[in-house]
Design a protein around this motif. Structure first.
Motif, short mmCIF file in Angstrom:
data_model
loop_
_atom_site.label_atom_id
_atom_site.label_comp_id
_atom_site.label_asym_id
_atom_site.label_seq_id
_atom_site.Cartn_x
_atom_site.Cartn_y
_atom_site.Cartn_z
N ASN A 36 0.85 -1.30 -0.09
CA ASN A 36 0.10 0.14 -0.19
C ASN A 36 0.97 1.14 -0.02
O ASN A 36 1.22 1.65 0.86
N CYS A 39 0.56 4.63 2.11
CA CYS A 39 0.73 4.60 3.46
C CYS A 39 2.14 3.85 3.87
O CYS A 39 2.78 4.29 4.87
N ASP A 41 2.63 0.21 3.74
CA ASP A 41 2.42 -0.70 4.47
C ASP A 41 2.92 -1.78 3.41
O ASP A 41 2.50 -1.74 2.18
N CYS A 64 1.53 0.47 9.07
CA CYS A 64 1.16 1.28 10.23
C CYS A 64 0.16 0.26 11.03
O CYS A 64 0.11 -0.98 10.67
N SER A 67 -2.90 -1.68 9.24
CA SER A 67 -2.59 -2.75 8.34
C SER A 67 -1.97 -4.10 9.31
O SER A 67 -2.42 -5.04 8.81
N ARG A 125 -7.55 5.08 5.12
CA ARG A 125 -7.40 4.03 6.21
C ARG A 125 -8.05 2.69 5.45
O ARG A 125 -7.60 1.44 6.02
N CYS A 128 -5.65 0.56 4.24
CA CYS A 128 -4.55 -0.14 5.26
C CYS A 128 -5.31 -1.32 5.71
O CYS A 128 -4.66 -2.31 6.07
ZN ZN Z 1 -1.34 1.87 6.57
#
Ligand code: ZN
Length: 150
Positions: A36, A39, A41, A64, A67, A125, A128
């Motif tokens: 991702n 972010c 991830d 994060c 995730s 989000r 995530c």
């Molecule tokens: Zn994330």
């Protein structure tokens, strides 16, 4: 709803701090990578199949808290499920985090996973929370290319 939010935070923190099934499964051909980029991830997901039943599921990754917690809870949720059931879970989860169904409506199917309902308020989000599920899907389909949310 306030209670759900507090529980959400506690569970996310707990699973982020000590993720469940955080390991490789070395002897299975079913694994996939997911990214991702929005972010940062990155996840790898493994599944061990016994016929069409998910005998074991695991992940490794960094990213994060959402995730990681989502991947951790996902591995717990799909273990022992049939592949078709896991895909139904994914579909229900996706509807929940995009706000198409309420936690009340999906409680029976999703169990603990309804905690992610709050994510629907934060579009960034959603990726995530769903990255691990997209990656699981790829692992089940033996996709050779990494999954990306972008
Ligand atoms: Zn994330």
């Amino acid at each position: 709803m306030a209670e759900l939010k507090q529980l959400y935070q506690e569970v996310i923190l707990d699973h982020n701090r000590s993720p469940r099934n955080f390991r490789e499964i070395s002897d299975t051909p079913h694994h996939a990578e997911g990214h991702n980029p929005l972010c940062g991830d990155n996840l790898k997901v493994w599944v061990e199949l016994d016929g069409d039943v998910i005998a074991d599921a695991s992940f490794i990754g960094n990213g994060c808290a959402i995730s990681k917690a989502s991947a951790s809870l996902m591995t717990q949720a799909v273990k022992g499920k049939r592949v078709s059931e896991a895909k139904e879970l994914f579909a229900s989860f996706q509807k929940l985090v995009t706000g198409q169904v309420s936690p009340q409506e999906s409680k029976e199917v999703l169990g603990k996973l309804i905690l992610f309902a709050g994510v629907s308020e934060f579009p960034v989000r959603v990726k995530c929370a769903s990255l691990s599920w997209h990656t699981l899907n790829a692992a089940l389909e033996d996709a050779s290319e990494a999954v990306t949310t972008e």
